[in-house]
Design a protein around this motif. Structure first.
Motif, PDB file in Angstrom:
ATOM      1  N   PHE A 468      -5.203   9.325 -11.459  1.00 33.97           N
ATOM      2  CA  PHE A 468      -6.274   9.503 -12.431  1.00 33.97           C
ATOM      3  C   PHE A 468      -6.842   8.149 -12.813  1.00 33.97           C
ATOM      4  CE2 PHE A 468      -5.509  13.951 -13.165  1.00 33.97           C
ATOM      5  CZ  PHE A 468      -4.157  14.109 -12.923  1.00 33.97           C
ATOM      6  N   GLY A 469      -8.165   8.079 -12.889  1.00 34.05           N
ATOM      7  CA  GLY A 469      -8.871   6.876 -13.332  1.00 34.05           C
ATOM      8  C   GLY A 469     -10.249   7.302 -13.771  1.00 34.05           C
ATOM      9  N   GLY A 470     -11.283   6.630 -13.197  1.00 35.55           N
ATOM     10  CA  GLY A 470     -12.634   7.094 -13.461  1.00 35.55           C
ATOM     11  C   GLY A 470     -12.894   8.426 -12.799  1.00 35.55           C
ATOM     12  N   ASN A 471     -12.095   8.722 -11.761  1.00 42.00           N
ATOM     13  CA  ASN A 471     -12.154  10.011 -11.092  1.00 42.00           C
ATOM     14  C   ASN A 471     -10.733  10.352 -10.636  1.00 42.00           C
ATOM     15  OD1 ASN A 471     -12.952   7.702  -9.116  1.00 42.00           O
ATOM     16  ND2 ASN A 471     -12.051   9.298  -7.808  1.00 42.00           N
ATOM     17  N   VAL A 472     -10.561  11.540 -10.061  1.00 45.40           N
ATOM     18  CA  VAL A 472      -9.244  11.899  -9.533  1.00 45.40           C
ATOM     19  C   VAL A 472      -9.152  11.428  -8.086  1.00 45.40           C
ATOM     20  CG1 VAL A 472      -8.844  13.867 -11.039  1.00 45.40           C
ATOM     21  CG2 VAL A 472     -10.100  14.189  -8.912  1.00 45.40           C
ATOM     22  N   ASP A 473      -7.955  11.111  -7.662  1.00 44.53           N
ATOM     23  CA  ASP A 473      -7.734  10.677  -6.292  1.00 44.53           C
ATOM     24  C   ASP A 473      -6.307  11.051  -5.934  1.00 44.53           C
ATOM     25  OD1 ASP A 473      -8.756   7.618  -4.545  1.00 44.53           O
ATOM     26  OD2 ASP A 473      -8.227   9.626  -3.828  1.00 44.53           O
ATOM     27  N   LEU A 474      -5.905  10.820  -4.675  1.00 44.98           N
ATOM     28  CA  LEU A 474      -4.525  11.097  -4.293  1.00 44.98           C
ATOM     29  C   LEU A 474      -4.014   9.992  -3.386  1.00 44.98           C
ATOM     30  CD1 LEU A 474      -4.482  12.274  -1.114  1.00 44.98           C
ATOM     31  CD2 LEU A 474      -5.299  14.326  -2.232  1.00 44.98           C
ATOM     32  N   ASN A 475      -2.679   9.950  -3.273  1.00 37.52           N
ATOM     33  CA  ASN A 475      -2.025   8.932  -2.453  1.00 37.52           C
ATOM     34  C   ASN A 475      -0.852   9.571  -1.731  1.00 37.52           C
ATOM     35  OD1 ASN A 475      -1.362   6.150  -1.579  1.00 37.52           O
ATOM     36  ND2 ASN A 475       0.475   6.495  -2.817  1.00 37.52           N
ATOM     37  N   VAL A 476      -0.735   9.248  -0.422  1.00 41.60           N
ATOM     38  CA  VAL A 476       0.398   9.713   0.378  1.00 41.60           C
ATOM     39  C   VAL A 476       1.220   8.475   0.756  1.00 41.60           C
ATOM     40  CG1 VAL A 476       1.148  10.970   2.415  1.00 41.60           C
ATOM     41  CG2 VAL A 476      -1.007  11.589   1.299  1.00 41.60           C
ATOM     42  N   PRO A 477       2.380   8.270   0.134  1.00 40.95           N
ATOM     43  CA  PRO A 477       3.186   7.082   0.445  1.00 40.95           C
ATOM     44  C   PRO A 477       3.603   7.059   1.919  1.00 40.95           C
ATOM     45  CG  PRO A 477       3.965   8.160  -1.550  1.00 40.95           C
ATOM     46  CD  PRO A 477       3.000   9.105  -0.909  1.00 40.95           C
ATOM     47  N   SER A 478       3.681   5.881   2.486  1.00 36.83           N
ATOM     48  CA  SER A 478       4.132   5.727   3.871  1.00 36.83           C
ATOM     49  C   SER A 478       4.746   4.345   4.048  1.00 36.83           C
ATOM     50  CB  SER A 478       2.944   5.892   4.823  1.00 36.83           C
ATOM     51  OG  SER A 478       3.327   5.658   6.156  1.00 36.83           O
ATOM     52  N   PRO A 479       5.882   4.256   4.745  1.00 36.66           N
ATOM     53  CA  PRO A 479       6.647   5.405   5.287  1.00 36.66           C
ATOM     54  C   PRO A 479       7.481   6.072   4.186  1.00 36.66           C
ATOM     55  CG  PRO A 479       7.773   3.371   5.785  1.00 36.66           C
ATOM     56  CD  PRO A 479       6.473   2.968   5.116  1.00 36.66           C
ATOM     57  N   GLN A 480       7.984   7.286   4.491  1.00 41.76           N
ATOM     58  CA  GLN A 480       8.866   7.998   3.574  1.00 41.76           C
ATOM     59  C   GLN A 480      10.215   8.163   4.282  1.00 41.76           C
ATOM     60  OE1 GLN A 480       7.251  11.446   1.557  1.00 41.76           O
ATOM     61  NE2 GLN A 480       5.154  10.667   1.663  1.00 41.76           N
ATOM     62  N   GLY A 481      11.014   7.122   4.188  1.00 38.00           N
ATOM     63  CA  GLY A 481      12.312   7.115   4.852  1.00 38.00           C
ATOM     64  C   GLY A 481      12.148   7.348   6.341  1.00 38.00           C
ATOM     65  N   THR A 482      13.014   8.199   6.880  1.00 36.11           N
ATOM     66  CA  THR A 482      12.932   8.523   8.310  1.00 36.11           C
ATOM     67  C   THR A 482      12.151   9.813   8.531  1.00 36.11           C
ATOM     68  OG1 THR A 482      15.021   9.735   8.185  1.00 36.11           O
ATOM     69  CG2 THR A 482      15.125   7.388   8.762  1.00 36.11           C
ATOM     70  N   VAL A 483      11.570  10.351   7.428  1.00 33.24           N
ATOM     71  CA  VAL A 483      10.883  11.641   7.547  1.00 33.24           C
ATOM     72  C   VAL A 483       9.601  11.507   8.348  1.00 33.24           C
ATOM     73  CG1 VAL A 483       9.767  13.498   6.255  1.00 33.24           C
ATOM     74  CG2 VAL A 483      11.894  12.510   5.430  1.00 33.24           C
ATOM     75  N   PHE A 484       8.725  10.590   7.914  1.00 31.69           N
ATOM     76  CA  PHE A 484       7.508  10.397   8.698  1.00 31.69           C
ATOM     77  C   PHE A 484       6.816   9.109   8.261  1.00 31.69           C
ATOM     78  CE2 PHE A 484       3.457  11.577   6.424  1.00 31.69           C
ATOM     79  CZ  PHE A 484       3.991  11.609   5.155  1.00 31.69           C
ATOM     80  N   GLU A 485       5.873   8.696   9.100  1.00 30.95           N
ATOM     81  CA  GLU A 485       5.083   7.495   8.827  1.00 30.95           C
ATOM     82  C   GLU A 485       3.642   7.779   9.204  1.00 30.95           C
ATOM     83  OE1 GLU A 485       6.465   4.041  10.815  1.00 30.95           O
ATOM     84  OE2 GLU A 485       4.940   2.701   9.975  1.00 30.95           O
TER      85      GLU A 485
END
Length: 853
Positions: A468-485
């Motif tokens: 949340f800021g001036g608008n909404v947005d999203l973030n997908v962290p990477s990498p996430q352990g050994t699950v995926f990158e």
């Protein structure tokens, strides 16, 4: 190695022409009813069949979470239309239920015939068939029947069924549903529709079937609503365990094959295969996380029932939900501490595993001790509330969610279906078995349970976060352990594939990013080694063909419908090809329609109690074909009440009059001085003239009316009743008109319209007034000192005699007379509008009685 739940469903196939692609094999050594031989393999990727690949020892239910219309067209949803309401319905096939049955699995070992081979084995249950009615199948309870949806049609398991009978005992909560279709007459009985137990209450064509049924319903006032029908076929073989050998189908080994309900439905086993199919593309169930403008996010996903939801995920300035409404997925801390106000979104989930049934609803309103909810998948749901405890129970999918209404009509609900309100968190279970955990802190976790993997390695968890800021947005962290990158792709996309096979496609081009998540469930799956192929089909006729063992001949009365039979046994409930309810004929060749009870046809037909008052006992009367207590008779109130026979002469037959509310013989009252006439003795074209009570022959009724000769009869009526002069003979027999008045004064009339004046003017050129050869009729009272006119046909059609000071002057055009405001005079004063007297038709019977007073 990852197991992909419905990606392990190899394909949805239509096996057209299968009979030409594989050799036919019969493994049956002795005659077996309905014996079949499997003759095909999958060659196309469309149709009404699903192929499941199973390792040895693996259950069907571990690979197939559920089958809906997404996989089998024969499980399509639809609408049931009742007399007062309608509801959408969905149907689902399941092959296991935790704690109830495990279903079928592939086994390699020694079978019942001591052969060492592979086979498909069922030890407890074969399948579960679940039909859910979205807003509920509702009916009025009338004489222990549910008539509102009787004779309605519903499409189940690839067949059309008719609901031919529905009965309920609200005292014991016992409910009975009878359908006709598929194999014939099907009866479901649940001894208590309010509990959560299955009942051994299933019959097909009048014979018990080893199966269980659970009907969920609720009553409110004089109405009952059915929410779901759940049916489980038990694994009962003709001998020993239920084992399906390769190239055969389950039906031929069942003790009760009719328990499959539909001749199109079967579960077939091809045998072991060494092929290792591999997909060329990722396909499955899409989950979309999309912005709505730049201040909201919604998640678009399907639940395990195949229902599509737009989940209200997040909104500025930093809240769950959309449109200013909150989204509640964590239940209240206690039942008495409501946390779901009116107009709020909330999530419910029947259980926190791969079979959980998740639904997103909006609390709409609370009125009349009923809470109403909008299911965002498109249904409207309601639940009654006990006014004493203010508690209710909402039935949605597989869950029963208790709730309590508190201050401001806010509610606290058991959103996790665990029987308690204690702050539990509901998750959304996607098709395929993975689920979403929406918090805390706007971090959404996608959890794939360990049980979906071939080799246990713990749950797989991936996350993304709403910003949340001036608008909404999203973030997908990477990498996430050994699950995926994540890896950068074209067009501002970043993509990654998890160990389980979930594809993340993150579009970072816009200010409010979007995320596409593809979960396994719609395509092929890579599985190594040998596996057994199970075909779940709603097109059995295309997968199998009869063996050389002939089917038994048709025998009416054996409860097996064998062509050319239409139904079996005789007398069993059925419906015609037009879905009309009836009973099976004595020769099983047709369904004889049972006519519906018709109140008023003088036939007492169930559930009618009477057709006439005499059909009821003392002190009772017939009201809409039901015997009810009769009110005390009051003679003269205009209502015929037992033991009264009449209230007026018209209630009696010809020649009778009503006296003391009984019909007695009546004679014409013509013993009067002077002339009168009666409607009798001269046929339909004449009247009998009476003079001083003595018949004097027949007279023309029009001329007699023009001469002012009244009717006499047994029933005195007001002079202004046209019934005396111009109605049917039955009415005129009893008419009597009192003597005419001494003097009548015509009143002004309405002016003729411009059009009428024009017509009169035009007609004066075409049809000039006839010569004055008119002799004034007797009995006409036109001696007033003003011009008036009299309706008489002796001036010719369209013309009338004009009187001035009581003396005939000339024949004038009727329209001209009307336009000049000259009123009518006649011998019968009538309370009629002047427009009627002046401008009605040229029928003498309508003009003769006119006088404007």
């Amino acid at each position: 190695m990852a197991r992909h739940v419905p990606i392990s469903i190899l394909a949805i196939v239509a096996v057209f022409g299968i009979a030409t692609l594989l050799f036919s094999v019969s493994m049956i050594q002795e005659p077996v009813p309905l014996a079949v031989t499997y003759v095909g393999r999958a060659v196309e990727t469309q149709g009404n069949t699903v192929i499941v690949n199973l390792d040895v020892g693996e259950f069907i239910g571990s690979e197939v979470e559920a089958l809906t219309e997404q996989q089998l067209a024969g499980l399509k949803s639809g609408t049931v239309h009742g007399q007062a309401s309608s509801t959408r319905y969905t149907q689902v096939l399941r092959f296991e239920e935790a704690g109830v049955f495990n279903g079928g699995r592939v086994v390699f070992g020694r079978d019942e015939q001591s052969r060492v081979t592979d086979f498909l084995e069922f030890q407890d249950g074969v399948f579960k068939f679940d039909v859910e009615f979205g807003s509920g199948l509702e009916s009025l309870v009338e004489d222990n029947r549910l008539p509102d949806f009787e004779d309605e049609n519903i499409f189940l398991l690839g067949e059309t069924f008719s609901i031919v009978e529905a009965r309920v005992d609200t005292g014991s909560n016992r409910i009975t549903l009878r359908l006709f279709g598929g194999y014939g007459s099907i009866e479901f009985v649940d001894n208590n529709y309010e509990d959560d137990n299955y009942n051994e209450g299933v019959k097909v064509n009048g014979q018990h079937v080893d199966a269980r049924v659970k009907i969920r319903a609720a009553e409110s006032g004089d109405r009952l609503t059915i929410f779901s029908i759940q049916y489980i076929l038990n694994a009962n073989a003709m001998s020993g365990d239920l084992q399906v050998i390769p190239l055969h189908c389950t039906r031929e080994f069942l003790q009760y094959p009719l328990g499959l309900l539909s001749p199109s439905f079967d579960i077939c086993y091809k045998g072991m295969s060494g092929q290792t199919p591999s997909p060329t593309t990722i396909s499955g169930n899409e989950v979309l996380v999309n912005p709505s403008g730049d201040d909201e996010y919604v998640m678009i996903a399907k639940n395990t029932r195949g229902q599509l939801y737009r989940i209200p995920l997040a909104q500025l300035p930093g809240m769950y939900g959309i449109k200013g409404r909150d989204f509640i997925f964590v239940e209240a801390g206690a039942l008495g501490a409501p946390n779901i106000p009116l107009d709020t979104y909330f999530l419910v989930n029947s259980k926190n595993d791969v079979f959980g049934s998740s639904h997103v609803l909006r609390y709409d309103r609370f009125e009349g001790n009923v809470a109403y909810f909008e299911d965002l998948a498109g249904d409207v749901r309601s639940a009654s509330v006990d006014p004493t405890t203010m508690q209710g129970r909402l039935l949605v999918g597989d869950g029963q969610y208790i709730f309590q209404v508190g201050a401001g009509n806010a509610i606290a609900m058991d959103q996790t279906n665990d029987g308690a309100v204690n702050g539990g968190e509901a998750r959304f279970v996607f098709q395929g078995g993975s689920r979403a955990d929406f918090g805390p802190g706007f971090t959404v976790s996608i959890i794939t349970p360990e049980r979906l993997f071939d080799e246990p390695a713990g749950d797989e968890v991936t996350t993304f976060t709403i910003l949340f800021g001036g608008n909404v947005d999203l973030n997908v962290p990477s990498p996430q352990g050994t699950v995926f990158e994540l890896h950068s792709s074209s067009g501002g996309h970043r993509q990654g594939l998890t160990r389980y096979g979930i594809l993340f496609d993150w579009d970072t081009e816009s200010d409010a990013d979007s995320l596409r998540i593809v979960m396994p469930g719609g395509g092929g799956v890579v599985k190594s080694g040998t596996f057994g192929q199970v075909f779940i089909t709603l097109e059995r006729q295309k997968l199998v063909k009869p063996t050389q063992v002939p089917a038994p001949p048709a025998k009416c009365g054996d409860s097996i419908i064998t062509k050319p039979e239409f139904c079996d046994p005789p007398g069993s409930v059925c419906s015609t090809q037009l879905f009309e309810r009836g009973a099976c004929s004595a020769d099983c060749a047709r369904c004889v329609v049972t006519p519906k009870a018709a109140c008023g046809n003088n036939l007492i037909e169930p559930p009618e109690q009477c057709e006439k008052n005499v059909d009821c006992g003392p002190g009772m009367m017939c009201n809409i074909c039901k015997c009810v207590a009769a009110p005390p008779a009051v003679c003269g109130n205009g209502v015929i009440e037992p033991p009264e026979v009449c209230e007026r002469n018209a209630d009696c037959g010809a020649g009778k009059a009503c006296a003391g509310c009984n019909c007695v013989a009546a004679s014409p009252n013509c013993a009067v001085q002077g002339k009168c006439r009666i409607w009798a003795g001269c046929g339909s074209g004449g009247d009998t003239l009476m003079v001083d009570g003595v018949a004097q022959g027949c007279v023309d009724p029009y001329k007699a009316a023009g001469e002012g000769i009244d009717y006499c009869g047994a029933m005195p009526l007001a002079r202004n009743s046209q019934a005396c002069n111009y109605m049917d003979s039955q009415t005129r027999q009893s008419c009597v008109c009192p003597g005419r008045p001494e003097r009548q004064y015509p009143a002004p009339v309405e002016k003729a319209s411009l059009w009428q004046r024009f017509v009169g003017w035009l007609r004066s050129f075409i049809w000039p007034a006839p010569e004055q050869q008119y002799a004034a009729g007797t009995g006409v009272n036109c001696k007033n000192a003003l011009p008036c006119r009299f309706w008489d046909d002796r001036c010719g059609r369209g013309f009338e005699p004009l009187y001035v000071d009581g003396v005939f002057k000339e024949c004038i055009d009727a329209y001209q007379g009307a336009s000049r405001g000259i009123p009518y005079c006649a011998h019968k004063p009538m309370g009629l509008e002047s427009a009627y007297c002046n401008y009605m038709s040229n029928d003498l019977r309508e003009k003769l009685p006119c006088v404007c007073v």
